[in-house]
Motif scaffolding. Structure first.
Motif, mmCIF file in Angstrom:
data_model
loop_
_atom_site.group_PDB
_atom_site.id
_atom_site.type_symbol
_atom_site.label_atom_id
_atom_site.label_comp_id
_atom_site.label_asym_id
_atom_site.label_seq_id
_atom_site.Cartn_x
_atom_site.Cartn_y
_atom_site.Cartn_z
ATOM 1 N N LYS A 1 53.010 38.262 33.348
ATOM 2 C CA LYS A 1 51.977 38.635 32.389
ATOM 3 C C LYS A 1 51.448 37.392 31.692
ATOM 4 C CE LYS A 1 53.772 43.213 31.464
ATOM 5 N NZ LYS A 1 54.269 44.134 30.441
ATOM 6 N N THR A 2 50.186 37.450 31.378
ATOM 7 C CA THR A 2 49.579 36.345 30.637
ATOM 8 C C THR A 2 49.942 36.489 29.164
ATOM 9 O OG1 THR A 2 47.543 37.537 30.105
ATOM 10 C CG2 THR A 2 47.601 36.339 32.221
ATOM 11 N N PHE A 3 49.724 35.425 28.415
ATOM 12 C CA PHE A 3 50.006 35.477 26.981
ATOM 13 C C PHE A 3 49.167 36.559 26.310
ATOM 14 C CE2 PHE A 3 49.202 34.188 22.588
ATOM 15 C CZ PHE A 3 50.509 34.186 22.113
ATOM 16 N N ALA A 4 47.924 36.672 26.688
ATOM 17 C CA ALA A 4 47.036 37.679 26.111
ATOM 18 C C ALA A 4 47.569 39.090 26.379
ATOM 19 C CB ALA A 4 45.626 37.521 26.648
ATOM 20 N N GLU A 5 48.101 39.329 27.581
ATOM 21 C CA GLU A 5 48.670 40.640 27.898
ATOM 22 C C GLU A 5 49.912 40.910 27.062
ATOM 23 O OE1 GLU A 5 47.354 41.188 32.564
ATOM 24 O OE2 GLU A 5 49.099 39.915 32.097
ATOM 25 N N LEU A 6 50.772 39.896 26.928
ATOM 26 C CA LEU A 6 51.974 40.057 26.120
ATOM 27 C C LEU A 6 51.635 40.298 24.653
ATOM 28 C CD1 LEU A 6 54.266 37.285 27.648
ATOM 29 C CD2 LEU A 6 54.575 39.758 27.818
ATOM 30 N N ALA A 7 50.663 39.571 24.136
ATOM 31 C CA ALA A 7 50.266 39.720 22.739
ATOM 32 C C ALA A 7 49.672 41.093 22.475
ATOM 33 C CB ALA A 7 49.279 38.632 22.347
ATOM 34 N N GLY A 8 49.112 41.718 23.479
ATOM 35 C CA GLY A 8 48.514 43.034 23.325
ATOM 36 C C GLY A 8 49.511 44.175 23.368
ATOM 37 N N GLU A 9 50.746 43.897 23.762
ATOM 38 C CA GLU A 9 51.761 44.941 23.826
ATOM 39 C C GLU A 9 52.330 45.215 22.441
ATOM 40 O OE1 GLU A 9 54.714 43.779 26.659
ATOM 41 O OE2 GLU A 9 53.390 44.107 28.357
ATOM 42 N N PRO A 10 52.822 46.439 22.204
ATOM 43 C CA PRO A 10 53.388 46.738 20.886
ATOM 44 C C PRO A 10 54.673 45.935 20.646
ATOM 45 C CG PRO A 10 53.742 48.569 22.406
ATOM 46 C CD PRO A 10 52.873 47.571 23.105
ATOM 47 N N THR A 11 54.880 45.583 19.388
ATOM 48 C CA THR A 11 56.131 44.915 19.026
ATOM 49 C C THR A 11 57.217 45.973 18.929
ATOM 50 O OG1 THR A 11 55.734 45.169 16.666
ATOM 51 C CG2 THR A 11 54.895 43.143 17.719
ATOM 52 N N TRP A 12 58.461 45.520 18.791
ATOM 53 C CA TRP A 12 59.569 46.474 18.700
ATOM 54 C C TRP A 12 59.365 47.431 17.538
ATOM 55 C CZ3 TRP A 12 63.054 47.435 14.802
ATOM 56 C CH2 TRP A 12 64.068 48.311 15.130
ATOM 57 N N SER A 13 58.891 46.931 16.393
ATOM 58 C CA SER A 13 58.732 47.778 15.210
ATOM 59 C C SER A 13 57.621 48.814 15.372
ATOM 60 C CB SER A 13 58.481 46.929 13.966
ATOM 61 O OG SER A 13 57.277 46.226 14.094
ATOM 62 N N GLU A 14 56.805 48.670 16.394
ATOM 63 C CA GLU A 14 55.727 49.619 16.653
ATOM 64 C C GLU A 14 56.094 50.626 17.744
ATOM 65 O OE1 GLU A 14 51.962 46.686 15.677
ATOM 66 O OE2 GLU A 14 52.853 46.624 17.674
ATOM 67 N N THR A 15 57.308 50.569 18.249
ATOM 68 C CA THR A 15 57.732 51.470 19.321
ATOM 69 C C THR A 15 58.596 52.601 18.783
ATOM 70 O OG1 THR A 15 59.763 50.256 19.797
ATOM 71 C CG2 THR A 15 57.752 49.535 20.953
ATOM 72 N N ALA A 16 58.899 53.558 19.647
ATOM 73 C CA ALA A 16 59.744 54.683 19.251
ATOM 74 C C ALA A 16 61.168 54.240 18.948
ATOM 75 C CB ALA A 16 59.744 55.740 20.358
ATOM 76 N N ALA A 17 61.596 53.111 19.472
ATOM 77 C CA ALA A 17 62.966 52.640 19.251
ATOM 78 C C ALA A 17 63.266 52.432 17.777
ATOM 79 C CB ALA A 17 63.209 51.336 20.012
ATOM 80 N N VAL A 18 62.257 52.105 16.998
ATOM 81 C CA VAL A 18 62.463 51.866 15.574
ATOM 82 C C VAL A 18 62.801 53.165 14.832
ATOM 83 C CG1 VAL A 18 60.081 52.120 14.750
ATOM 84 C CG2 VAL A 18 61.601 50.507 13.632
ATOM 85 N N ARG A 19 62.522 54.303 15.421
ATOM 86 C CA ARG A 19 62.747 55.587 14.760
ATOM 87 C C ARG A 19 63.917 56.368 15.336
ATOM 88 N NH1 ARG A 19 57.517 54.644 15.572
ATOM 89 N NH2 ARG A 19 57.351 55.908 17.420
#
Length: 144
Positions: A9-27
């Motif tokens: 993945k390019t940096f732009a693609e990685l930057a566009g992915e949700p961070t851990w705190s934005e995923t269901a794992a945080v809940r």
């Protein structure tokens, strides 16, 4: 000719992915929201499920009264365990109780049960919370 592996993945693609705190794992799991309590990860939540951040670990009784007068909520645990996993459940004061304490005298450390006793100030974008630990009385009412 050998097959190429998947394209990195390019940096732009990685930057566009949700961070851990934005995923269901945080809940879920250790980070699950605990309404008005603390989860396994040690995160503290208000009764609406909004995560709180510690602002001050040891506030004076006068500062606690000022925060209450400014609209802060109050939660208490009476054994002095800190409210995490000491076996007690934090008790949140009702709106009626909060109204009766606003504009009154500050809380008092009673020492009645010799429990470790202190006040903390927590907050988030929704407001602030005073967390009373141990032998605290406010407006003549023992908390916790």
């Amino acid at each position: 000719m050998a097959k190429k592996g998947p394209r990195a993945k390019t940096f732009a693609e990685l930057a566009g992915e949700p961070t851990w705190s934005e995923t269901a794992a945080v809940r879920t799991g250790q980070h699950a929201v605990r309404l008005g309590g603390t989860n396994v990860a040690g995160e503290f939540f208000d009764p609406s499920g909004n995560r709180l951040a510690l602002e001050a670990a040891d506030v004076s009784t006068d500062a606690a009264q000022e925060a209450l007068d400014a609209g802060a909520l109050v939660v208490a645990e009476s054994c002095g365990c800190g409210g995490d996993f000491g076996g007690c459940t934090p008790v949140w004061l009702s709106n009626q109780q909060l109204r009766s304490l606003r504009g009154g005298p500050p809380p008092v450390f009673t020492g009645s049960h010799r429990a470790p006793t202190w006040l903390e100030l927590w907050g988030n974008t929704e407001g602030r919370v005073i967390y009373a630990h141990g032998d605290v009385s406010w407006g003549g009412m023992a908390l916790g």
